[in-house]
Design a protein around this motif. Structure first.
Motif, PDB file in Angstrom:
ATOM      1  N   THR A 274       0.819  -1.212   0.000  1.00  0.00           N
ATOM      2  CA  THR A 274       0.000   0.000   0.000  1.00  0.00           C
ATOM      3  C   THR A 274       0.854   1.265   0.000  1.00  0.00           C
ATOM      4  O   THR A 274       0.379   2.318  -0.396  1.00  0.00           O
ATOM      5  CB  THR A 274      -0.953   0.022   1.210  1.00  0.00           C
ATOM      6  N   ALA A 275       2.096   1.173   0.457  1.00  0.00           N
ATOM      7  CA  ALA A 275       3.003   2.327   0.440  1.00  0.00           C
ATOM      8  C   ALA A 275       4.436   1.818   0.502  1.00  0.00           C
ATOM      9  O   ALA A 275       4.707   0.773   1.090  1.00  0.00           O
ATOM     10  CB  ALA A 275       2.728   3.240   1.624  1.00  0.00           C
ATOM     11  N   SER A 276       5.356   2.557  -0.124  1.00  0.00           N
ATOM     12  CA  SER A 276       6.765   2.197  -0.025  1.00  0.00           C
ATOM     13  C   SER A 276       7.594   3.467   0.107  1.00  0.00           C
ATOM     14  O   SER A 276       7.234   4.517  -0.425  1.00  0.00           O
ATOM     15  CB  SER A 276       7.205   1.374  -1.236  1.00  0.00           C
ATOM     16  N   HIS A 277       8.685   3.348   0.839  1.00  0.00           N
ATOM     17  CA  HIS A 277       9.564   4.482   1.111  1.00  0.00           C
ATOM     18  C   HIS A 277      10.987   4.053   0.819  1.00  0.00           C
ATOM     19  O   HIS A 277      11.354   2.902   1.015  1.00  0.00           O
ATOM     20  CB  HIS A 277       9.443   4.911   2.572  1.00  0.00           C
ATOM     21  N   ARG A 278      11.797   5.024   0.372  1.00  0.00           N
ATOM     22  CA  ARG A 278      13.179   4.731   0.010  1.00  0.00           C
ATOM     23  C   ARG A 278      14.045   5.924   0.370  1.00  0.00           C
ATOM     24  O   ARG A 278      13.693   7.059   0.077  1.00  0.00           O
ATOM     25  CB  ARG A 278      13.218   4.468  -1.486  1.00  0.00           C
ATOM     26  N   CYS A 279      15.175   5.665   1.030  1.00  0.00           N
ATOM     27  CA  CYS A 279      16.088   6.756   1.365  1.00  0.00           C
ATOM     28  C   CYS A 279      17.498   6.204   1.557  1.00  0.00           C
ATOM     29  O   CYS A 279      17.702   4.995   1.576  1.00  0.00           O
ATOM     30  CB  CYS A 279      15.621   7.484   2.624  1.00  0.00           C
ATOM     31  N   CYS A 280      18.445   7.066   1.681  1.00  0.00           N
ATOM     32  CA  CYS A 280      19.839   6.680   1.920  1.00  0.00           C
ATOM     33  C   CYS A 280      20.332   7.368   3.184  1.00  0.00           C
ATOM     34  O   CYS A 280      19.956   8.503   3.466  1.00  0.00           O
ATOM     35  CB  CYS A 280      20.727   7.098   0.762  1.00  0.00           C
ATOM     36  N   ASN A 281      21.173   6.671   3.946  1.00  0.00           N
ATOM     37  CA  ASN A 281      21.742   7.302   5.125  1.00  0.00           C
ATOM     38  C   ASN A 281      23.119   7.881   4.784  1.00  0.00           C
ATOM     39  O   ASN A 281      23.556   7.851   3.634  1.00  0.00           O
ATOM     40  CB  ASN A 281      21.793   6.330   6.311  1.00  0.00           C
ATOM     41  N   ARG A 282      23.837   8.391   5.788  1.00  0.00           N
ATOM     42  CA  ARG A 282      25.122   9.045   5.555  1.00  0.00           C
ATOM     43  C   ARG A 282      26.176   8.115   4.964  1.00  0.00           C
ATOM     44  O   ARG A 282      27.077   8.557   4.277  1.00  0.00           O
ATOM     45  CB  ARG A 282      25.659   9.624   6.862  1.00  0.00           C
TER      46      ARG A 282
ATOM     47  N   ARG B  31      25.795   5.987   2.672  1.00  0.00           N
ATOM     48  CA  ARG B  31      25.334   5.597   1.339  1.00  0.00           C
ATOM     49  C   ARG B  31      24.718   4.204   1.327  1.00  0.00           C
ATOM     50  O   ARG B  31      24.812   3.471   0.354  1.00  0.00           O
ATOM     51  CB  ARG B  31      26.479   5.691   0.325  1.00  0.00           C
ATOM     52  N   ILE B  32      24.092   3.846   2.430  1.00  0.00           N
ATOM     53  CA  ILE B  32      23.374   2.582   2.495  1.00  0.00           C
ATOM     54  C   ILE B  32      21.909   2.876   2.216  1.00  0.00           C
ATOM     55  O   ILE B  32      21.291   3.684   2.898  1.00  0.00           O
ATOM     56  CB  ILE B  32      23.544   1.914   3.878  1.00  0.00           C
ATOM     57  N   GLU B  33      21.384   2.226   1.209  1.00  0.00           N
ATOM     58  CA  GLU B  33      19.990   2.461   0.841  1.00  0.00           C
ATOM     59  C   GLU B  33      19.066   1.758   1.824  1.00  0.00           C
ATOM     60  O   GLU B  33      19.290   0.614   2.186  1.00  0.00           O
ATOM     61  CB  GLU B  33      19.731   1.942  -0.569  1.00  0.00           C
ATOM     62  N   GLN B  34      18.038   2.471   2.268  1.00  0.00           N
ATOM     63  CA  GLN B  34      17.055   1.892   3.174  1.00  0.00           C
ATOM     64  C   GLN B  34      15.690   1.965   2.512  1.00  0.00           C
ATOM     65  O   GLN B  34      15.300   3.000   1.990  1.00  0.00           O
ATOM     66  CB  GLN B  34      17.032   2.641   4.501  1.00  0.00           C
ATOM     67  N   ARG B  35      14.974   0.851   2.551  1.00  0.00           N
ATOM     68  CA  ARG B  35      13.628   0.794   1.971  1.00  0.00           C
ATOM     69  C   ARG B  35      12.668   0.238   3.007  1.00  0.00           C
ATOM     70  O   ARG B  35      13.037  -0.596   3.826  1.00  0.00           O
ATOM     71  CB  ARG B  35      13.603  -0.128   0.759  1.00  0.00           C
ATOM     72  N   SER B  36      11.436   0.691   2.955  1.00  0.00           N
ATOM     73  CA  SER B  36      10.401   0.136   3.820  1.00  0.00           C
ATOM     74  C   SER B  36       9.095   0.082   3.035  1.00  0.00           C
ATOM     75  O   SER B  36       8.894   0.853   2.107  1.00  0.00           O
ATOM     76  CB  SER B  36      10.233   0.968   5.098  1.00  0.00           C
ATOM     77  N   GLN B  37       8.246  -0.850   3.421  1.00  0.00           N
ATOM     78  CA  GLN B  37       6.957  -1.019   2.761  1.00  0.00           C
ATOM     79  C   GLN B  37       5.858  -1.166   3.795  1.00  0.00           C
ATOM     80  O   GLN B  37       6.080  -1.709   4.871  1.00  0.00           O
ATOM     81  CB  GLN B  37       6.935  -2.287   1.901  1.00  0.00           C
ATOM     82  N   THR B  38       4.682  -0.677   3.433  1.00  0.00           N
ATOM     83  CA  THR B  38       3.483  -0.945   4.201  1.00  0.00           C
ATOM     84  C   THR B  38       2.654  -1.900   3.359  1.00  0.00           C
ATOM     85  O   THR B  38       2.437  -1.657   2.175  1.00  0.00           O
ATOM     86  CB  THR B  38       2.696   0.352   4.469  1.00  0.00           C
ATOM     87  N   VAL B  39       2.242  -2.996   3.967  1.00  0.00           N
ATOM     88  CA  VAL B  39       1.579  -4.062   3.223  1.00  0.00           C
ATOM     89  C   VAL B  39       0.232  -4.385   3.853  1.00  0.00           C
ATOM     90  O   VAL B  39       0.088  -4.347   5.077  1.00  0.00           O
ATOM     91  CB  VAL B  39       2.471  -5.329   3.219  1.00  0.00           C
ATOM     92  N   LYS B  40      -0.744  -4.682   3.017  1.00  0.00           N
ATOM     93  CA  LYS B  40      -2.057  -5.116   3.480  1.00  0.00           C
ATOM     94  C   LYS B  40      -2.253  -6.557   3.017  1.00  0.00           C
ATOM     95  O   LYS B  40      -2.126  -6.845   1.830  1.00  0.00           O
ATOM     96  CB  LYS B  40      -3.129  -4.194   2.875  1.00  0.00           C
ATOM     97  N   CYS B  41      -2.491  -7.452   3.985  1.00  0.00           N
ATOM     98  CA  CYS B  41      -2.641  -8.872   3.664  1.00  0.00           C
ATOM     99  C   CYS B  41      -3.989  -9.394   4.147  1.00  0.00           C
ATOM    100  O   CYS B  41      -4.542  -8.897   5.122  1.00  0.00           O
ATOM    101  CB  CYS B  41      -1.538  -9.695   4.329  1.00  0.00           C
ATOM    102  N   SER B  42      -4.466 -10.409   3.469  1.00  0.00           N
ATOM    103  CA  SER B  42      -5.652 -11.133   3.891  1.00  0.00           C
ATOM    104  C   SER B  42      -5.281 -12.610   3.843  1.00  0.00           C
ATOM    105  O   SER B  42      -5.434 -13.267   2.819  1.00  0.00           O
ATOM    106  CB  SER B  42      -6.827 -10.829   2.958  1.00  0.00           C
TER     107      SER B  42
END
Length: 131
Positions: free
Chosen positions: A47-55, A57-68
Motif C-alpha cells: 500500500t506504500a513504499s519508502h526509500r532513502c539513503c543514510n550518511r 550511502r546505504i539504501e534503506q527501503r520500507s513497505q506498508t503491506v495489506k494482507c488477507s
C-alpha cells in the motif's frame, strides 16, 4: 477613509473565501466515495513504499503491506515479495523457511533473530522485522 477601505476588502475576502469553500464542499459531495477493494484471501498487496539513503550511502527501503491471509497464516516475505506464510515460521523466527530471498541468493538469519539477510556475491540485503 483608509480604515473603511480595509474593512470592505476584508469583508470581500471573507465572502470570496466562503464562496470557494462552499464550491469545494459541494463538488466533493457530488463525487462518489472511492470504494475500498478488499485484498483477495491468501494474498498481500503493497500500500506504500519508502526509500532513502543514510550518511554511509546505504539504501534503506520500507513497505506498508495489506494482507488477507488464511487461518494459520500471517504476513511474511517470499522471493522478496510480501506474501502469506505459515504463522509458526514467524512465531519461531525461522525466517529463511519463508524463502524470502530471490533464486540464487543465500539466506541467513540475523544473530539477534530480528530478521534475515539475502546475499549474492558482495551484495547483501538485510531485512529487519518491526512490529
Amino acid at each position: 477613509m483608509p480604515e473603511r477601505a480595509a474593512w470592505n476588502w476584508s469583508m470581500g475576502s471573507w465572502l470570496l473565501a466562503l464562496c470557494l469553500a462552499w464550491t469545494l464542499l459541494a463538488s466533493a459531495s457530488l463525487q462518489p466515495p472511492t470504494p475500498t477493494v478488499p485484498v483477495k484471501q491468501g494474498t498481500c498487496e503493497v500500500t506504500a513504499s519508502h526509500r532513502c539513503c543514510n550518511r554511509n550511502r546505504i539504501e534503506q527501503r520500507s513497505q506498508t503491506v495489506k494482507c488477507s491471509c488464511f487461518s494459520g497464516q500471517v504476513a511474511g516475505t517470499t522471493r522478496a515479495k510480501p506474501s502469506c506464510v505459515d504463522a509458526s515460521i514467524v512465531l519461531q523466527k525461522w525466517w529463511c523457511q519463508m524463502e524470502p530471498c530471490l533464486p540464487g541468493e543465500e539466506c541467513k538469519v540475523l544473530p539477534d533473530l530480528s530478521g534475515w539477510s539475502c546475499s549474492s556475491g558482495h551484495k547483501v540485503k538485510t531485512t529487519k522485522v518491526t512490529r
